[in-house]
Design a protein around this motif. Structure first.
Motif, PDB file in Angstrom:
ATOM      1  N   MET A   1      -7.528   9.286  12.673  1.00 24.60           N
ATOM      2  CA  MET A   1      -6.601   9.839  11.604  1.00 24.60           C
ATOM      3  C   MET A   1      -5.624   8.848  11.806  1.00 24.60           C
ATOM      4  O   MET A   1      -4.984   8.824  12.940  1.00 24.60           O
ATOM      5  N   ILE A   2      -5.390   7.982  10.780  1.00 23.39           N
ATOM      6  CA  ILE A   2      -4.103   7.141  10.762  1.00 23.39           C
ATOM      7  C   ILE A   2      -2.873   8.013  10.716  1.00 23.39           C
ATOM      8  O   ILE A   2      -2.742   8.988   9.769  1.00 23.39           O
ATOM      9  N   ASP A   3      -1.600   7.698  11.413  1.00 26.87           N
ATOM     10  CA  ASP A   3      -0.346   8.259  11.302  1.00 26.87           C
ATOM     11  C   ASP A   3       0.656   7.652  10.667  1.00 26.87           C
ATOM     12  O   ASP A   3       0.684   6.437  11.228  1.00 26.87           O
ATOM     13  N   ILE A   4       1.124   7.988   9.437  1.00 25.09           N
ATOM     14  CA  ILE A   4       2.316   7.211   8.833  1.00 25.09           C
ATOM     15  C   ILE A   4       3.366   6.706   9.855  1.00 25.09           C
ATOM     16  O   ILE A   4       4.084   5.663   9.854  1.00 25.09           O
ATOM     17  N   LYS A   5       3.764   7.604  11.164  1.00 31.29           N
ATOM     18  CA  LYS A   5       4.823   7.224  11.884  1.00 31.29           C
ATOM     19  C   LYS A   5       4.276   5.958  12.700  1.00 31.29           C
ATOM     20  O   LYS A   5       4.965   4.877  13.037  1.00 31.29           O
ATOM     21  N   GLN A   6       2.972   5.735  12.939  1.00 29.93           N
ATOM     22  CA  GLN A   6       2.425   4.780  13.567  1.00 29.93           C
ATOM     23  C   GLN A   6       2.711   3.496  12.609  1.00 29.93           C
ATOM     24  O   GLN A   6       2.954   2.347  13.354  1.00 29.93           O
ATOM     25  N   LEU A   7       2.459   3.538  11.478  1.00 28.17           N
ATOM     26  CA  LEU A   7       2.562   2.439  10.586  1.00 28.17           C
ATOM     27  C   LEU A   7       3.969   1.843  10.599  1.00 28.17           C
ATOM     28  O   LEU A   7       4.468   0.896  10.679  1.00 28.17           O
TER      29      LEU A   7
ATOM     30  N   GLU B   1       3.588   9.375   1.785  1.00 25.56           N
ATOM     31  CA  GLU B   1       2.854  10.053   2.717  1.00 25.56           C
ATOM     32  C   GLU B   1       1.401   9.715   2.365  1.00 25.56           C
ATOM     33  O   GLU B   1       0.836   9.170   1.427  1.00 25.56           O
ATOM     34  N   ILE B   2       0.634  10.050   3.456  1.00 23.82           N
ATOM     35  CA  ILE B   2      -0.701   9.404   3.295  1.00 23.82           C
ATOM     36  C   ILE B   2      -1.505  10.343   2.632  1.00 23.82           C
ATOM     37  O   ILE B   2      -1.547  11.775   2.875  1.00 23.82           O
ATOM     38  N   ILE B   3      -2.209  10.054   1.670  1.00 26.73           N
ATOM     39  CA  ILE B   3      -3.239  11.033   0.573  1.00 26.73           C
ATOM     40  C   ILE B   3      -4.450  10.921   0.667  1.00 26.73           C
ATOM     41  O   ILE B   3      -5.192  11.974   0.441  1.00 26.73           O
ATOM     42  N   GLU B   4      -5.058   9.866   1.477  1.00 24.64           N
ATOM     43  CA  GLU B   4      -6.405   9.718   1.830  1.00 24.64           C
ATOM     44  C   GLU B   4      -6.595   9.061   2.989  1.00 24.64           C
ATOM     45  O   GLU B   4      -5.924   8.051   3.185  1.00 24.64           O
ATOM     46  N   GLN B   5      -7.455   9.371   3.751  1.00 24.78           N
ATOM     47  CA  GLN B   5      -7.978   8.566   4.920  1.00 24.78           C
ATOM     48  C   GLN B   5      -9.337   7.949   4.805  1.00 24.78           C
ATOM     49  O   GLN B   5     -10.197   8.630   4.344  1.00 24.78           O
ATOM     50  N   TYR B   6      -9.607   6.710   5.320  1.00 21.07           N
ATOM     51  CA  TYR B   6     -10.709   6.002   5.339  1.00 21.07           C
ATOM     52  C   TYR B   6     -11.248   5.624   6.442  1.00 21.07           C
ATOM     53  O   TYR B   6     -11.268   4.605   7.122  1.00 21.07           O
ATOM     54  N   PRO B   7     -11.706   6.469   7.383  1.00 20.08           N
ATOM     55  CA  PRO B   7     -11.853   6.206   8.622  1.00 20.08           C
ATOM     56  C   PRO B   7     -13.184   5.347   8.986  1.00 20.08           C
ATOM     57  O   PRO B   7     -13.208   4.685  10.086  1.00 20.08           O
ATOM     58  N   ASP B   8     -13.832   5.174   8.115  1.00 20.71           N
ATOM     59  CA  ASP B   8     -15.100   4.424   8.252  1.00 20.71           C
ATOM     60  C   ASP B   8     -15.111   2.870   7.847  1.00 20.71           C
ATOM     61  O   ASP B   8     -15.957   2.041   7.531  1.00 20.71           O
ATOM     62  N   ASP B   9     -13.759   2.622   7.177  1.00 19.78           N
ATOM     63  CA  ASP B   9     -13.596   1.441   6.451  1.00 19.78           C
ATOM     64  C   ASP B   9     -13.696   0.256   7.534  1.00 19.78           C
ATOM     65  O   ASP B   9     -13.634   0.474   8.737  1.00 19.78           O
ATOM     66  N   PHE B  10     -14.391  -0.995   7.238  1.00 21.13           N
ATOM     67  CA  PHE B  10     -14.755  -1.931   8.106  1.00 21.13           C
ATOM     68  C   PHE B  10     -13.854  -3.222   7.737  1.00 21.13           C
ATOM     69  O   PHE B  10     -13.469  -3.530   6.708  1.00 21.13           O
TER      70      PHE B  10
ATOM     71  N   SER C   1      11.946   3.462  -8.004  1.00 18.43           N
ATOM     72  CA  SER C   1      11.639   4.801  -8.209  1.00 18.43           C
ATOM     73  C   SER C   1      10.291   4.912  -9.022  1.00 18.43           C
ATOM     74  O   SER C   1       9.877   5.966  -9.666  1.00 18.43           O
ATOM     75  N   ARG C   2       9.609   3.842  -8.992  1.00 14.52           N
ATOM     76  CA  ARG C   2       8.105   3.822  -9.519  1.00 14.52           C
ATOM     77  C   ARG C   2       6.968   4.187  -8.559  1.00 14.52           C
ATOM     78  O   ARG C   2       7.386   3.923  -7.333  1.00 14.52           O
ATOM     79  N   HIS C   3       6.004   5.114  -8.886  1.00 18.58           N
ATOM     80  CA  HIS C   3       5.322   5.499  -8.054  1.00 18.58           C
ATOM     81  C   HIS C   3       4.182   4.360  -7.650  1.00 18.58           C
ATOM     82  O   HIS C   3       3.791   3.651  -8.509  1.00 18.58           O
ATOM     83  N   ILE C   4       3.891   4.560  -6.341  1.00 18.14           N
ATOM     84  CA  ILE C   4       2.781   3.248  -6.088  1.00 18.14           C
ATOM     85  C   ILE C   4       1.783   3.869  -5.107  1.00 18.14           C
ATOM     86  O   ILE C   4       2.174   4.756  -4.345  1.00 18.14           O
ATOM     87  N   HIS C   5       0.721   3.271  -5.132  1.00 17.28           N
ATOM     88  CA  HIS C   5      -0.255   3.407  -3.906  1.00 17.28           C
ATOM     89  C   HIS C   5      -0.264   2.222  -3.040  1.00 17.28           C
ATOM     90  O   HIS C   5      -0.403   1.214  -3.629  1.00 17.28           O
ATOM     91  N   VAL C   6      -0.299   2.460  -1.826  1.00 16.73           N
ATOM     92  CA  VAL C   6      -0.603   1.535  -0.819  1.00 16.73           C
ATOM     93  C   VAL C   6      -1.658   1.536  -0.019  1.00 16.73           C
ATOM     94  O   VAL C   6      -1.713   2.750   0.570  1.00 16.73           O
ATOM     95  N   VAL C   7      -2.721   0.711   0.246  1.00 16.13           N
ATOM     96  CA  VAL C   7      -3.698   0.709   1.384  1.00 16.13           C
ATOM     97  C   VAL C   7      -3.340   0.062   2.447  1.00 16.13           C
ATOM     98  O   VAL C   7      -2.950  -1.325   2.062  1.00 16.13           O
ATOM     99  N   MET C   8      -3.396   0.706   3.634  1.00 22.12           N
ATOM    100  CA  MET C   8      -3.064   0.074   4.761  1.00 22.12           C
ATOM    101  C   MET C   8      -4.104   0.163   5.854  1.00 22.12           C
ATOM    102  O   MET C   8      -4.670   1.412   5.945  1.00 22.12           O
ATOM    103  N   SER C   9      -4.370  -0.915   6.778  1.00 26.38           N
ATOM    104  CA  SER C   9      -5.216  -0.464   7.784  1.00 26.38           C
ATOM    105  C   SER C   9      -4.382  -0.276   8.812  1.00 26.38           C
ATOM    106  O   SER C   9      -3.228  -0.323   9.217  1.00 26.38           O
ATOM    107  N   ASP C  10      -5.095   0.491   9.979  1.00 27.05           N
ATOM    108  CA  ASP C  10      -4.491   0.675  11.401  1.00 27.05           C
ATOM    109  C   ASP C  10      -5.434  -0.101  12.490  1.00 27.05           C
ATOM    110  O   ASP C  10      -6.641   0.345  12.524  1.00 27.05           O
ATOM    111  N   GLU C  11      -5.144  -1.467  12.934  1.00 28.22           N
ATOM    112  CA  GLU C  11      -6.082  -2.121  13.810  1.00 28.22           C
ATOM    113  C   GLU C  11      -5.608  -1.894  15.183  1.00 28.22           C
ATOM    114  O   GLU C  11      -6.075  -2.818  16.019  1.00 28.22           O
TER     115      GLU C  11
END
Length: 105
Positions: free
Chosen positions: A1-7, A44-53, A67-77
């Motif tokens: 699981m990705i931890d936002i603190k690590q990001l 905050e992380i709202i979804e995890q994608y552990p199987d992403d390639f 103050s607009r809401h935004i979604h960000v997708v990030m990897s942990d490499e």
């Protein structure tokens, strides 16, 4: 699981990378890199994608500097992260909490 603190550690160590394609999409969507960082720092992380390639990734809900809401997708490499995409979530696809995907009826 990705931890936002690590990001956030990757941000502190200048280990966040953005592809040219992602940068172009941000421009088209009116999203600035500082908005993405703000979203990660305060979101905050709202979804995890552990199987992403080729690396696991996650979806973060945060806010832009204006103050607009935004979604960000990030990897942990493992030693760095890549911003895959960022977008303003639509009410057509997300419930009002912007954390829950709408189900097709």
């Amino acid at each position: 699981m990705i931890d936002i603190k690590q990001l956030l550690i990757y941000y502190e160590n200048d280990k966040i990378f953005v592809t040219a394609h992602a940068t172009e999409r941000f421009r088209q969507r009116g999203i600035k890199v500082k908005d993405i960082r703000n979203a990660v720092e305060n979101g905050e992380i709202i979804e995890q994608y552990p199987d992403d390639f080729p690396y696991p990734s996650c979806l973060i809900l945060g806010q832009t500097k204006d103050s607009r809401h935004i979604h960000v997708v990030m990897s942990d490499e493992g030693s760095s992260s890549r911003i895959i995409t960022a977008y303003i979530p639509s009410e057509e696809k997300w419930e009002s909490d912007l954390k829950t995907r709408r189900r097709d009826k």
